[in-house]
Structure formats: structure tokens, C-alpha cells
Design an enzyme around this catalytic site. Sequence first.
Site, PDB file in Angstrom:
ATOM      1  N   SER A   1       0.844  -1.334   0.041  1.00  0.00           N
ATOM      2  CA  SER A   1       0.091  -0.058  -0.082  1.00  0.00           C
ATOM      3  C   SER A   1       0.821   1.255  -0.012  1.00  0.00           C
ATOM      4  O   SER A   1       1.840   1.301   0.939  1.00  0.00           O
ATOM      5  CB  SER A   1      -0.845  -0.114   1.360  1.00  0.00           C
ATOM      6  OG  SER A   1      -1.505   1.402   1.424  1.00  0.00           O
TER       7      SER A   1
ATOM      8  N   THR B   1      -9.134   2.720 -15.923  1.00  0.00           N
ATOM      9  CA  THR B   1      -7.978   3.862 -16.216  1.00  0.00           C
ATOM     10  C   THR B   1      -6.966   3.756 -14.972  1.00  0.00           C
ATOM     11  O   THR B   1      -7.436   4.171 -13.903  1.00  0.00           O
ATOM     12  CB  THR B   1      -8.740   5.056 -16.446  1.00  0.00           C
ATOM     13  OG1 THR B   1      -9.527   5.176 -17.679  1.00  0.00           O
ATOM     14  CG2 THR B   1      -7.613   6.068 -16.912  1.00  0.00           C
TER      15      THR B   1
ATOM     16  N   CYS C   1     -12.420   0.293  17.011  1.00  0.00           N
ATOM     17  CA  CYS C   1     -13.538   1.572  17.494  1.00  0.00           C
ATOM     18  C   CYS C   1     -14.264   2.201  16.595  1.00  0.00           C
ATOM     19  O   CYS C   1     -13.565   2.616  15.610  1.00  0.00           O
ATOM     20  CB  CYS C   1     -12.677   2.411  18.504  1.00  0.00           C
ATOM     21  SG  CYS C   1     -12.006   1.739  19.894  1.00  0.00           S
TER      22      CYS C   1
HETATM   23  N1  PLP Z   1      -3.154  -4.674   5.278  1.00  0.00           N
HETATM   24  C1  PLP Z   1      -2.523  -4.307   6.271  1.00  0.00           C
HETATM   25  C2  PLP Z   1      -1.670  -5.001   7.147  1.00  0.00           C
HETATM   26  C3  PLP Z   1      -2.836  -2.916   6.890  1.00  0.00           C
HETATM   27  O1  PLP Z   1      -2.197  -2.512   8.040  1.00  0.00           O
HETATM   28  C4  PLP Z   1      -3.791  -2.321   6.022  1.00  0.00           C
HETATM   29  C5  PLP Z   1      -4.289  -0.943   6.607  1.00  0.00           C
HETATM   30  O2  PLP Z   1      -4.278  -0.530   7.598  1.00  0.00           O
HETATM   31  C6  PLP Z   1      -4.572  -2.823   4.969  1.00  0.00           C
HETATM   32  C7  PLP Z   1      -4.146  -4.083   4.626  1.00  0.00           C
HETATM   33  C8  PLP Z   1      -5.267  -2.088   4.057  1.00  0.00           C
HETATM   34  O3  PLP Z   1      -5.069  -1.022   3.686  1.00  0.00           O
HETATM   35  P1  PLP Z   1      -5.696   0.036   2.866  1.00  0.00           P
HETATM   36  O4  PLP Z   1      -6.596   0.733   3.660  1.00  0.00           O
HETATM   37  O5  PLP Z   1      -4.716   0.923   2.020  1.00  0.00           O
HETATM   38  O6  PLP Z   1      -6.553  -0.681   1.786  1.00  0.00           O
END
Ligand code: PLP
Length: 457
Positions: A258, A312, A405
Site C-alpha cells: 500500500s 483507467t 473502535c
Molecule cells: N493490510 C494491512 C496489514 C494494513 O495495515 C492495512 C491498513 O491498515 C491494509 C491491509 C489495508 O490498506 P488500505 O486501507 O490501504 O486498503
Amino acid sequence: MKRHYFDYAASTPVDPAVVKVMAPFWGEKFGNPGSLHSFGQEASAAVFEARDTIAKSLGCHYSEIVFTGSATEANNLALRGASMAARLFSMRTGVVSLPQRTAPTALSEKSPLATPSFSELRSFSTKTNERLKIIVSAIEHDSVLDTARELEKEGVEVVYLPVSKNGIVDLKKLEAALDDRTILVSIMYANNEIGVIQPIKEIVQVISKWKLENRKNKLPITNYQLQNYPLFHTDAVQAFNYLNCNVNDLGVDMLTLSSQKIYGPKGIGLLYIKSPKSLVGQAKVQGQKSGSDLIYPIITGGGQERGFRSGTENVTGIVGFAKAVELADKLREKESKRLSALREYFLKQVKKINPKIELNGDAENRLPNNINLYIPAKGRNKGSAQDLVIALDMAGFAVSPGSACSARVCSPSHVLKALGYSDEKAMSGLRITFGRQTDKKSVDALLRALDKLIQRV
Ligand code: PLP
């Protein structure tokens, strides 16, 4: 009031160097990479260059990167895409599990190009799904866990692999859970709540050994798709800033990243999908603009991202993501050392405030920027950390409760529950995550605030 940010696991500020490279793509370089004219080609070249930069960082080919709108989407593509492709495979061949009991069906017996429609797949899935199985760890991010639960509703068997009291997956239990119906194992590289790092290479070894004993030596090569099962996916979202994410070193088939966790923009993630050419045999995608035989697309349309993810391309986001990757590669070692030292300092000092404070999760196999504390307190709202989080916020310190939360209602953290904690203790986790702007001065300020507040709340 000066505000201090200690929630880098939730999101990171976009690095100024990233903002700079993105800027032209909001305005003058706005073309659609799919367009044939020079505006389009300019955008397409930028996407290509960014893809190549990220591929070099991960040690893969640029064609193995699929950009998505988020890590959540990438995790969905890994789980849903693999499950759907397995159903498709079973429709084409009549084979789902080991064809030792069922005579192997030659792939050519049924037309490999007769791709069933989505509704056909869905109706078929009820018949075949009970025979598919995926394995995920009990402490995955919700984007994996909720997706697994959805697949479970569709009939896929899901094994939620337990972890030790320190948060590490049990390799023996993984080995025991593997069988000829298992198409996918998904275990995160580092946990978002407690920062615990999983032994990815050892996990891959367990799976490879199983494959060697149960697939390669037993199945005819025509069953290349079965030879590749189970695929292994890891969510490396929290790991990338601090750990080696070279896909060859790790031996993974799929990996999620990400941008927003690595000082890049929001709204862009990726899934590395090992090329079918690198997997056993040659996956055929003849006449098909979508996905591969092992991963079926979950978003269909214009066929972008080699058909794995239509839509896109987010050119601005992709360009920024690549710059963020470049910077993370440069800073990884130095930042890991710096933040480990700061974390050790913090832990030593916080114990002076209350020696009963405990670190949740493994102390050694842990991301250098992650602290997750159990703070015993009498007056707190049913043991929940939310009062402390709110009090700290009012004092200018952004931290996170180690539980889910919303609207001031907290539920126990599924991660802390998986460590064997009671509901009350699983509500009490306080997550403090460091990042590039964290220095000793800000850590000392946080310690002073905690010293005042811990006694009060
Ligand atoms: N996987 C992990 C380990 C994460 O910490 C997060 C977000 O906190 C995600 C996936 C999901 O990321 P995004 O919110 O950018 O889709």
C-alpha cells in the site's frame, strides 16, 4: 498546541519528494495511458517507468505488478481471484482436488477457451466450493479476514491458523492443515496491530515441501494448475518500510503493498502476481484479456493491468507510489536502526511510569516502529484504551487503540484475542507507531504526557 503523530501504522504523511514528482500529473500531463496520441503516450510511459522502478525493488518483472486502488483491493484480488480461478479450472476440467481418485482429465477434452459466464461460475460454485480450501492466519487484517469469511459463505472451507501467545503462526498446524483441496495460503508478513513479523521463508518452505511430496511427484505435468496449488500470498503492507520484500528471497507467489503506508499517496496499492511463466508449466490465457488461469479478475472492463484490474490507471498515484518505494529502499536500513533504538528507549522509560506495563506480542520478531502496550488501569472504561487515546489526543498526541473502535464503541481486538487474551485485556491495547518524523524530543514529550495521564484515566 504542538501536535505529535504516533500512528504511522494507520497512515504516513506524503514525502515532499513524492508530492513533487506527482504534481505534473494533476495538470499538464493528464492524458489517459490508454490513448494513442502523445498525451496518452506520455502518461503510459510514466506508468511504465513507475512499474519498472517498483518491480526492480521487489526483484520481479514489471509485468508481474498489478496496480489496485488500495491494499484492501489487492488482498481481495488475491483471495477472491484465486478462488474464482480454481472454480473456473474445475469447470473446465472436472477436476478440483487430487486426481488420484478421479482419473486425470486431459485439459484438451473440454475446450479451454469456453470461458463460463460469471453467473455460470456462481451457480457452479455451490457444487464445487465445498471442495476448495484456503488457509489464513487468525491475525490477518480485516481485508483478508472479511474476504475469507465472505468466501466461506459461498462454500469455501477456510482454516484460521492459530498463533502462539507471542503472535507467531504455528508451522506444525500449517503443515497439518494443507491438503489436496488447498488452493491458497495467505499469511501476513508483519501485523498492523502488534508489529509481529511472520517467518515467511519458513512458511514457504513448508508449502514447497508439501507441494513436492504431494503434487510434483504425483501429478502429470498437464495438470500444471494443480501443480501450483496451494499458492502463497503475503500482505506486506506494514513490512515494506523496514523489511526485505524481494519476492525471490521470500519465495512468495503474491504480495500486497500500500502506498499510503510508505509515505506515498492514498488510493493506490498493488498486488505482485508471479508470472504464470515462473510458475509450473505455461498458463494459457489465449483469447482472454482478463487475468490468468490462477487469478481471475474481480474488476472487469477495459482490460488494463493485463486484465487483472480494469479501470483507467491512477497515473498520479502510481508515479507517487514509485517515488515512495525508491525512498523507502534508500532509508530502510537507517530508519530501522534509528527507530529500534528509540523504541527500546521508550519501553525502558515507560516501565518506570508503571512497571506492570507489558508489551503485547513478540519483542524480538517485531517491526522496529511498533509498540503495543497493555496498561493495567482501574478506572478505565471496562479496560478499554479509548479514554487514554482521547485524553492523549486532547494533549496533542495521536496514538491508536489496539482494538476496533467506532462511534466510541470498542470491540476486543481479534489480534489480541488470538494471543489468548480475555475480552477485557483485548480491549486495552494501546498502539504507538513511530515514523520518519519521530525523534527523541517527541518521544520524551509522549512519555511526559503518559506519566500524567496513566495515573488519571
Ligand atoms: N493490510 C494491512 C496489514 C494494513 O495495515 C492495512 C491498513 O491498515 C491494509 C491491509 C489495508 O490498506 P488500505 O486501507 O490501504 O486498503
